[in-house]
Design a protein around this motif. Structure first.
Motif, PDB file in Angstrom:
ATOM      1  N   ASP A  24       0.831  -1.204   0.000  1.00 33.89           N
ATOM      2  CA  ASP A  24       0.000   0.000   0.000  1.00 33.89           C
ATOM      3  C   ASP A  24       0.875   1.267   0.000  1.00 33.89           C
ATOM      4  OD1 ASP A  24      -2.585   1.074  -0.093  1.00 33.89           O
ATOM      5  OD2 ASP A  24      -2.638   1.363   2.085  1.00 33.89           O
ATOM      6  N   ASP A  25       2.152   1.099  -0.325  1.00 40.56           N
ATOM      7  CA  ASP A  25       3.113   2.200  -0.475  1.00 40.56           C
ATOM      8  C   ASP A  25       3.466   2.955   0.804  1.00 40.56           C
ATOM      9  OD1 ASP A  25       3.559   1.731  -3.187  1.00 40.56           O
ATOM     10  OD2 ASP A  25       1.763   2.871  -3.743  1.00 40.56           O
ATOM     11  N   HIS A  26       3.378   2.290   1.947  1.00 42.25           N
ATOM     12  CA  HIS A  26       3.872   2.882   3.182  1.00 42.25           C
ATOM     13  C   HIS A  26       5.363   2.579   3.288  1.00 42.25           C
ATOM     14  CE1 HIS A  26      -0.136   3.860   4.672  1.00 42.25           C
ATOM     15  NE2 HIS A  26      -0.513   2.714   4.131  1.00 42.25           N
ATOM     16  N   VAL A  27       6.077   3.387   4.053  1.00 43.53           N
ATOM     17  CA  VAL A  27       7.501   3.163   4.290  1.00 43.53           C
ATOM     18  C   VAL A  27       7.584   2.284   5.536  1.00 43.53           C
ATOM     19  CG1 VAL A  27       9.718   4.233   4.807  1.00 43.53           C
ATOM     20  CG2 VAL A  27       8.089   5.385   3.276  1.00 43.53           C
ATOM     21  N   VAL A  28       7.994   1.032   5.350  1.00 40.25           N
ATOM     22  CA  VAL A  28       7.942   0.044   6.417  1.00 40.25           C
ATOM     23  C   VAL A  28       9.339  -0.367   6.860  1.00 40.25           C
ATOM     24  CG1 VAL A  28       7.119  -2.261   7.070  1.00 40.25           C
ATOM     25  CG2 VAL A  28       5.766  -0.858   5.492  1.00 40.25           C
ATOM     26  N   THR A  29       9.536  -0.361   8.175  1.00 39.89           N
ATOM     27  CA  THR A  29      10.744  -0.914   8.770  1.00 39.89           C
ATOM     28  C   THR A  29      10.290  -2.023   9.706  1.00 39.89           C
ATOM     29  OG1 THR A  29      11.900   1.197   8.686  1.00 39.89           O
ATOM     30  CG2 THR A  29      12.770  -0.456  10.207  1.00 39.89           C
ATOM     31  N   ILE A  30      10.831  -3.213   9.508  1.00 42.43           N
ATOM     32  CA  ILE A  30      10.488  -4.333  10.389  1.00 42.43           C
ATOM     33  C   ILE A  30      11.740  -4.703  11.175  1.00 42.43           C
ATOM     34  CG2 ILE A  30      10.845  -6.033   8.536  1.00 42.43           C
ATOM     35  CD1 ILE A  30       8.518  -7.675   9.919  1.00 42.43           C
ATOM     36  N   ALA A  35      17.582 -12.304  12.922  1.00 44.91           N
ATOM     37  CA  ALA A  35      17.553 -12.037  11.477  1.00 44.91           C
ATOM     38  C   ALA A  35      16.870 -13.144  10.679  1.00 44.91           C
ATOM     39  CB  ALA A  35      18.971 -11.826  10.955  1.00 44.91           C
ATOM     40  N   THR A  36      16.861 -14.374  11.199  1.00 50.10           N
ATOM     41  CA  THR A  36      16.238 -15.466  10.446  1.00 50.10           C
ATOM     42  C   THR A  36      14.729 -15.276  10.313  1.00 50.10           C
ATOM     43  OG1 THR A  36      15.947 -16.906  12.386  1.00 50.10           O
ATOM     44  CG2 THR A  36      18.019 -17.117  11.161  1.00 50.10           C
ATOM     45  N   GLN A  37      14.129 -14.440  11.169  1.00 46.17           N
ATOM     46  CA  GLN A  37      12.687 -14.190  11.077  1.00 46.17           C
ATOM     47  C   GLN A  37      12.317 -13.510   9.760  1.00 46.17           C
ATOM     48  OE1 GLN A  37      10.731 -15.725  12.792  1.00 46.17           O
ATOM     49  NE2 GLN A  37      10.812 -15.326  14.967  1.00 46.17           N
ATOM     50  N   PHE A  38      13.249 -12.772   9.183  1.00 45.08           N
ATOM     51  CA  PHE A  38      12.953 -12.029   7.954  1.00 45.08           C
ATOM     52  C   PHE A  38      12.760 -12.948   6.744  1.00 45.08           C
ATOM     53  CE2 PHE A  38      15.669  -8.693  10.204  1.00 45.08           C
ATOM     54  CZ  PHE A  38      14.577  -8.160  10.869  1.00 45.08           C
ATOM     55  N   ARG A  39      13.025 -14.232   6.900  1.00 49.42           N
ATOM     56  CA  ARG A  39      12.845 -15.186   5.793  1.00 49.42           C
ATOM     57  C   ARG A  39      11.383 -15.267   5.355  1.00 49.42           C
ATOM     58  NH1 ARG A  39      12.590 -17.942  10.422  1.00 49.42           N
ATOM     59  NH2 ARG A  39      11.182 -19.707  10.654  1.00 49.42           N
ATOM     60  N   ARG A  40      10.488 -14.844   6.218  1.00 44.80           N
ATOM     61  CA  ARG A  40       9.056 -14.887   5.896  1.00 44.80           C
ATOM     62  C   ARG A  40       8.635 -13.788   4.916  1.00 44.80           C
ATOM     63  NH1 ARG A  40       9.078 -16.428  11.463  1.00 44.80           N
ATOM     64  NH2 ARG A  40       8.045 -18.419  11.731  1.00 44.80           N
ATOM     65  N   LEU A  41       9.466 -12.782   4.766  1.00 40.97           N
ATOM     66  CA  LEU A  41       9.131 -11.672   3.871  1.00 40.97           C
ATOM     67  C   LEU A  41       9.376 -12.059   2.425  1.00 40.97           C
ATOM     68  CD1 LEU A  41      10.818  -8.894   6.003  1.00 40.97           C
ATOM     69  CD2 LEU A  41       8.350  -9.127   5.599  1.00 40.97           C
ATOM     70  N   ALA A  42       8.459 -11.667   1.562  1.00 47.78           N
ATOM     71  CA  ALA A  42       8.582 -11.966   0.133  1.00 47.78           C
ATOM     72  C   ALA A  42       9.786 -11.232  -0.454  1.00 47.78           C
ATOM     73  CB  ALA A  42       7.313 -11.538  -0.593  1.00 47.78           C
ATOM     74  N   PRO A  43      10.394 -11.791  -1.489  1.00 47.43           N
ATOM     75  CA  PRO A  43      11.528 -11.118  -2.130  1.00 47.43           C
ATOM     76  C   PRO A  43      11.164  -9.721  -2.648  1.00 47.43           C
ATOM     77  CG  PRO A  43      11.286 -13.361  -2.961  1.00 47.43           C
ATOM     78  CD  PRO A  43      10.096 -13.084  -2.083  1.00 47.43           C
ATOM     79  N   GLU A  44       9.890  -9.502  -2.956  1.00 46.62           N
ATOM     80  CA  GLU A  44       9.433  -8.212  -3.483  1.00 46.62           C
ATOM     81  C   GLU A  44       9.273  -7.143  -2.394  1.00 46.62           C
ATOM     82  OE1 GLU A  44       7.141 -11.042  -3.835  1.00 46.62           O
ATOM     83  OE2 GLU A  44       8.521 -11.706  -5.386  1.00 46.62           O
TER      84      GLU A  44
END
Length: 138
Positions: A24-30, A35-44
Motif C-alpha cells: 500500500d506504499d507505506h515506508v515500512v521498517t520491520i 535475522a532469520t525471522q525475515f525469511r518470511r518476507l517476500a523477495p518483493e
C-alpha cells in the motif's frame, strides 16, 4: 495519514502486516532480534529489515522512531510488546501505536493503561463461538 511504520516482530503476523503496508506504499521498517525471522518476507518486499531490540531506546532511535507515524508490536511476548508500545507512545509520541496481547487479562490491563491493543485469543474465541452457534463465518 500513516506513511512511516515500524513493526517490532518478524514472525508470521509481523511479516504479513509489513507486506500489506508495503504493497500500500507505506515506508515500512520491520525489526526483530533474530535475522532469520525475515525469511518470511517476500523477495518483493521493499521495506527495511533491521536486527534490533524494540525495547532498547538506542535501537528504536536508530530505526527512526522519532519520525514514525505508527508502531506495531507483534512479538511473542505480551510484556515486551507492551513495554515497546509504551516507549513508542509516551517517549517518542508516535501517533498510532498498536500492541498485540495474547493474554485477554493483560489486554484489559494494557488497554486501561492507554495502549491500543489487539488480542488474537479474544478475537479468535469470539469468532469461533459465533461460528459454532451459526453466526458469522459459518
Amino acid at each position: 495519514n500513516i506513511v512511516r511504520v515500524i513493526i517490532m516482530g518478524g514472525g508470521r503476523t509481523g511479516a504479513a502486516i509489513a507486506e500489506a503496508l508495503d504493497l500500500d506504499d507505506h515506508v515500512v521498517t520491520i525489526i526483530d532480534r533474530d535475522a532469520t525471522q525475515f525469511r518470511r518476507l517476500a523477495p518483493e518486499f521493499n521495506g527495511t529489515r533491521v536486527v534490533a531490540n524494540g525495547m532498547d531506546q538506542k535501537d528504536l532511535e536508530n530505526v527512526g522512531i522519532s519520525e514514525a507515524d505508527a508502531f506495531v508490536a507483534v512479538t511473542q511476548g505480551d510484556n515486551r510488546n507492551y513495554f515497546a508500545s509504551q516507549l513508542a507512545s509516551e517517549i517518542y509520541d508516535v501517533e498510532h501505536v498498536l500492541c498485540r496481547v495474547k493474554d485477554p487479562q493483560r489486554e484489559v490491563i494494557f488497554r486501561q493503561l492507554g495502549i491500543k491493543t489487539y488480542s488474537p485469543t479474544s478475537s479468535g474465541a469470539t469468532t469461533m463461538v459465533a461460528m459454532l452457534l451459526g453466526g458469522k463465518g459459518s
